[in-house]
Write a protein that holds these residues in place. Structure first.
Motif, PDB file in Angstrom:
ATOM      1  N   HIS A   1       0.837  -1.208   0.000  1.00 10.01           N
ATOM      2  CA  HIS A   1       0.000   0.000   0.000  1.00 10.01           C
ATOM      3  C   HIS A   1       0.869   1.254   0.000  1.00 10.01           C
ATOM      4  CE1 HIS A   1      -2.889   3.003   1.424  1.00 10.01           C
ATOM      5  NE2 HIS A   1      -3.854   2.168   1.070  1.00 10.01           N
ATOM      6  N   ASP A   2       1.916   1.259   0.819  1.00 12.24           N
ATOM      7  CA  ASP A   2       2.816   2.409   0.901  1.00 12.24           C
ATOM      8  C   ASP A   2       3.548   2.642  -0.416  1.00 12.24           C
ATOM      9  OD1 ASP A   2       4.400   4.486   1.976  1.00 12.24           O
ATOM     10  OD2 ASP A   2       5.984   3.058   2.462  1.00 12.24           O
ATOM     11  N   LYS A   3       4.090   1.577  -0.991  1.00  6.13           N
ATOM     12  CA  LYS A   3       4.820   1.693  -2.259  1.00  6.13           C
ATOM     13  C   LYS A   3       3.900   2.197  -3.368  1.00  6.13           C
ATOM     14  CE  LYS A   3       8.999  -0.270  -1.455  1.00  6.13           C
ATOM     15  NZ  LYS A   3      10.302   0.308  -1.849  1.00  6.13           N
ATOM     16  N   LEU A   4       2.686   1.655  -3.401  1.00  9.61           N
ATOM     17  CA  LEU A   4       1.745   2.038  -4.449  1.00  9.61           C
ATOM     18  C   LEU A   4       1.321   3.491  -4.290  1.00  9.61           C
ATOM     19  CD1 LEU A   4       0.178   1.141  -6.890  1.00  9.61           C
ATOM     20  CD2 LEU A   4      -1.478   0.014  -5.391  1.00  9.61           C
ATOM     21  N   GLU A   5       1.139   3.909  -3.058  1.00 11.89           N
ATOM     22  CA  GLU A   5       0.782   5.303  -2.797  1.00 11.89           C
ATOM     23  C   GLU A   5       1.886   6.251  -3.268  1.00 11.89           C
ATOM     24  OE1 GLU A   5      -1.653   7.166   0.815  1.00 11.89           O
ATOM     25  OE2 GLU A   5       0.377   6.576   1.395  1.00 11.89           O
ATOM     26  N   ARG A   6       3.128   5.881  -3.042  1.00 13.02           N
ATOM     27  CA  ARG A   6       4.251   6.716  -3.463  1.00 13.02           C
ATOM     28  C   ARG A   6       4.334   6.797  -4.988  1.00 13.02           C
ATOM     29  NH1 ARG A   6       9.510   4.681  -0.513  1.00 13.02           N
ATOM     30  NH2 ARG A   6      10.394   6.408  -1.702  1.00 13.02           N
ATOM     31  N   LEU A   7       4.076   5.666  -5.672  1.00 17.27           N
ATOM     32  CA  LEU A   7       4.106   5.683  -7.133  1.00 17.27           C
ATOM     33  C   LEU A   7       2.995   6.556  -7.703  1.00 17.27           C
ATOM     34  CD1 LEU A   7       4.970   2.033  -8.241  1.00 17.27           C
ATOM     35  CD2 LEU A   7       6.338   4.088  -8.526  1.00 17.27           C
ATOM     36  N   ILE A   8       1.823   6.512  -7.080  1.00 22.90           N
ATOM     37  CA  ILE A   8       0.712   7.362  -7.530  1.00 22.90           C
ATOM     38  C   ILE A   8       1.080   8.838  -7.368  1.00 22.90           C
ATOM     39  CG2 ILE A   8      -1.671   8.038  -7.061  1.00 22.90           C
ATOM     40  CD1 ILE A   8      -2.154   5.104  -6.183  1.00 22.90           C
ATOM     41  N   GLN A   9       1.666   9.181  -6.220  1.00 26.37           N
ATOM     42  CA  GLN A   9       2.074  10.572  -5.984  1.00 26.37           C
ATOM     43  C   GLN A   9       3.136  11.007  -6.984  1.00 26.37           C
ATOM     44  OE1 GLN A   9       3.263  10.427  -1.875  1.00 26.37           O
ATOM     45  NE2 GLN A   9       1.158  10.473  -1.096  1.00 26.37           N
ATOM     46  N   ARG A  10       4.074  10.129  -7.284  1.00 26.21           N
ATOM     47  CA  ARG A  10       5.109  10.446  -8.271  1.00 26.21           C
ATOM     48  C   ARG A  10       4.492  10.659  -9.645  1.00 26.21           C
ATOM     49  NH1 ARG A  10       8.884   5.754 -10.282  1.00 26.21           N
ATOM     50  NH2 ARG A  10       7.057   5.542 -11.638  1.00 26.21           N
ATOM     51  N   ALA A  11       3.554   9.784 -10.016  1.00 28.26           N
ATOM     52  CA  ALA A  11       2.917   9.898 -11.325  1.00 28.26           C
ATOM     53  C   ALA A  11       2.127  11.201 -11.444  1.00 28.26           C
ATOM     54  CB  ALA A  11       2.004   8.701 -11.564  1.00 28.26           C
ATOM     55  N   GLN A  12       1.440  11.571 -10.377  1.00 29.14           N
ATOM     56  CA  GLN A  12       0.679  12.823 -10.393  1.00 29.14           C
ATOM     57  C   GLN A  12       1.608  14.033 -10.483  1.00 29.14           C
ATOM     58  OE1 GLN A  12      -1.453  12.192  -6.725  1.00 29.14           O
ATOM     59  NE2 GLN A  12      -3.295  11.425  -7.774  1.00 29.14           N
ATOM     60  N   ARG A  13       2.755  13.922  -9.837  1.00 29.03           N
ATOM     61  CA  ARG A  13       3.711  15.026  -9.832  1.00 29.03           C
ATOM     62  C   ARG A  13       4.423  15.164 -11.181  1.00 29.03           C
ATOM     63  NH1 ARG A  13       6.091  13.274  -5.807  1.00 29.03           N
ATOM     64  NH2 ARG A  13       7.890  12.257  -6.763  1.00 29.03           N
ATOM     65  N   GLU A  14       4.783  14.031 -11.782  1.00 26.68           N
ATOM     66  CA  GLU A  14       5.564  14.040 -13.017  1.00 26.68           C
ATOM     67  C   GLU A  14       4.736  13.793 -14.272  1.00 26.68           C
ATOM     68  OE1 GLU A  14       8.636  11.156 -12.463  1.00 26.68           O
ATOM     69  OE2 GLU A  14       9.480  12.158 -10.677  1.00 26.68           O
ATOM     70  N   HIS A  15       3.442  13.522 -14.075  1.00 20.66           N
ATOM     71  CA  HIS A  15       2.552  13.231 -15.209  1.00 20.66           C
ATOM     72  C   HIS A  15       3.085  12.074 -16.056  1.00 20.66           C
ATOM     73  CE1 HIS A  15       0.346  16.856 -14.196  1.00 20.66           C
ATOM     74  NE2 HIS A  15       1.489  17.527 -14.199  1.00 20.66           N
TER      75      HIS A  15
END
Length: 586
Positions: A152-166
């Motif tokens: 859950h933590d890893k997936l949350e971080r990837l989502i945040q990265r994707a939103q930040r970097e598009h």
């Protein structure tokens, strides 16, 4: 005032205590903290800062320095526990919570503390330690893989990265082990655990060469479910290539002591998209895709499509209805005649389940048997069909010319592994006063080859009590005459795919003729199923095929129609009670 010897000794003792304290703070793996309530300043040891992932430039001496890093869901609890201890409501302070690491990840920590109090002024100081327990909290104890929390933590971080970097360049693969419950039921939980550990190792090996980022992980989600978080995946084709690698890695049997277990998995894939904004949404989509993969047959993979949500809702409704079907008396048994191809006489029938759905009408097995298997209730349906069919055949055998009538009932893979199947069969026969020879159990070669050892042992026991054993759909799978010779079958049913071509395809005729000849050499009777016209029936008779079954003789019939068509003219004049329907069905 001159220093006295006593003052000097006190200063020495205090210095030694500070030295010992500093040594302990450096030596321990725990982070040490010391809060002076009079000045509201906190000392955090270097180890504390290391656990928190902070650099020297980020040092602070406030309580806020710690509390601001506590997860928003945990902070109210931490503050309440801290307040309770300071007010004397607990003898010691202990709090387990998530702490934001300097790299952005969440770390699980256990913080302990003890307040120093005076009778006059209350607590003036509080000190304690902080221990990193992330590995214990986020690792699966059986496989050593990351667990659901870390996923859950890893997936949350990837989502945040994707939103930040598009950049939506990752995928979630939800993996479920096919028929894992059967392994536990047959071999016990110890073998089941060994199997899960072996699967975990193979999953890690499968994605080892595909990892383009440290964010890629294999996690154990729950039970026999695993999740691969694949970072750096740009397309569905790349994600599907990983799924193929996983299937390849699991294609070889797993050794558990003397047992060789054939394992397959169903995989659902969810590609990263801007509309998926939470770990739960990714897991939901990949889980839906996995269920669609299961409906396609074991050992497959499917990439999520929005239409699956509608299909899954329909499936969930079907599951709910199926659980109620037995209690509501909605299930039916239809009977398809089996004819002697030489004499044209009726010798038996095959019992086939149908479902009279309250809104969808009469459903054929293909529309619900697969669902029943996934739900784990197929063995109950098998037994219900056996019970109903034996009761019916007992009635029919009262007809003078039908006293040797037999009934064939299909046995599923799940039922084949149940240790009490033999006793259940004996009980059904005894309840209805039928000889064992009146009942034939049909097993497909695919079901049997998946469970060859257990199936062989059970078949030997059933054969010993006199029950007939038919190999169904011979030629559709991968069994051989050598394997067939080692199993106690008395009848072989040639798959309909061969029968439908024998009138127009010379090669098919040769194959059927060879199968029939070899089976007779082994002492087996031969059934041709799926006969649709006279030419097929006559060709099979010329090849010495013993029994015919198919639409040429009759479609599956309800009990009343079967009796009217085949038995009433044979002299059964007494009243006959029919409990299920009165329609023929394709």
């Amino acid at each position: 005032m001159r220093p006295t010897k006593q003052n000097a000794e006190l200063r020495t003792t205090a210095a030694e205590a500070r030295s010992r304290y500093a040594l302990v703070a450096r030596a321990t793996l725990d982070g040490v903290w010391d809060w002076d309530l009079s000045t509201d300043t906190v000392y955090y040891s270097p180890r504390w800062q290391y656990i928190a992932g902070l650099h020297e430039s980020e040092l602070s001496s406030t309580l806020k320095h710690w509390l601001d890093r506590v997860h928003s869901e945990d902070r109210p609890i931490v503050e309440r526990e801290l307040k309770t201890h300071l007010e004397g409501g607990s003898s010691r302070f202990r709090s387990e919570h998530r702490l934001r690491h300097g790299d952005g990840s969440w770390r699980w920590v256990v913080v302990r503390g003890l307040a120093q109090r005076s009778k006059a002024s209350g607590p003036g100081r509080m000190a304690g330690s902080m221990m990193d327990v992330t590995n214990d909290k986020t690792s699966d104890p059986l496989t050593g893989l990351p667990n659901r929390l870390l996923l859950h933590d890893k997936l949350e971080r990837l989502i945040q990265r994707a939103q930040r970097e598009h950049a939506w360049n990752f995928a979630v693969l939800f993996i479920d082990v096919d028929h894992y419950k059967q392994i536990n039921d047959r071999f016990g939980h110890l073998v089941g655990d060994v199997t899960l550990k072996a699967i975990a190792e193979r999953l890690q090996m499968a994605i080892a060469g595909t990892r383009s980022s440290t964010e890629s992980i294999v996690a154990r989600f729950a039970g026999d479910e695993f999740v691969v978080l694949a970072d750096g995946v740009e397309s569905a084709a790349q994600a599907e290539a990983i799924a193929k690698r996983i299937h390849t890695a699991l294609s070889h049997p797993i050794l558990c002591g003397a047992e060789e277990l054939s394992i397959s998995v169903s995989i659902g894939i969810a590609m990263a998209k801007p509309e998926l904004t939470s770990p739960e949404s990714f897991l939901q989509h990949s889980d839906l895709a996995m269920y669609c993969a299961k409906s396609n047959g074991r050992g497959s993979y499917v990439t999520f499509d929005p239409s699956m949500q509608v299909e899954t809702l329909a499936r969930l409704e079907l599951e709910a209805d199926l659980r109620k079907a037995l209690a509501r008396n909605e299930l039916r048994v239809f009977y398809q005649p089996q004819m002697n191809l030489r004499t044209k006489d009726l010798i038996g029938c095959e019992a086939l389940i149908r479902w009279q759905h309250p809104t969808r009408g009469l459903l054929a097995p293909g529309e619900f048997v697969g669902v029943a298997e996934e739900m784990g209730i197929i063995a109950s349906l098998d037994l219900w069909v056996m019970e109903t069919a034996c009761q019916q055949v007992k009635e029919w055998r009262a007809v003078p010319d039908a006293r040797a009538l037999t009934v064939s009932v299909n046995v599923s893979a799940q039922h084949l592994l149940q240790k009490d199947l033999k006793e259940a069969v004996k009980a059904v026969l005894n309840r209805h006063g039928l000889p064992p020879s009146a009942l034939c159990l049909e097993l497909t070669e695919t079901v049997l080859m998946e469970n060859l050892d257990a199936g062989n042992q059970l078949m030997q026991e059933l054969r010993a009590i006199g029950v007939g054993l038919h190999m169904d759909d011979f030629g559709s799978g991968y069994s051989s005459f050598r394997q067939l010779s080692e199993l106690p079958f008395d009848t072989l049913k040639i798959d309909r795919s061969f029968i439908e071509r024998i009138a127009v395809n010379g090669q098919s005729r040769k194959v059927v003729d060879a199968i029939s000849s070899m089976a007779h050499t082994m002492g087996l009777k031969v059934v041709g199923e799926g006969i649709e016209d006279r030419s097929q029936a006559e060709l099979l008779a010329s090849m010495d095929c013993d029994i015919g079954q198919g639409y040429f003789f009759a479609k599956p019939l309800d009990a009343r129609s079967f009796y009217t068509k085949y038995l009433r003219k044979k002299g059964m004049h007494r009243s006959f009670a029919v409990s299920h329907g009165d329609q023929a069905v394709a």
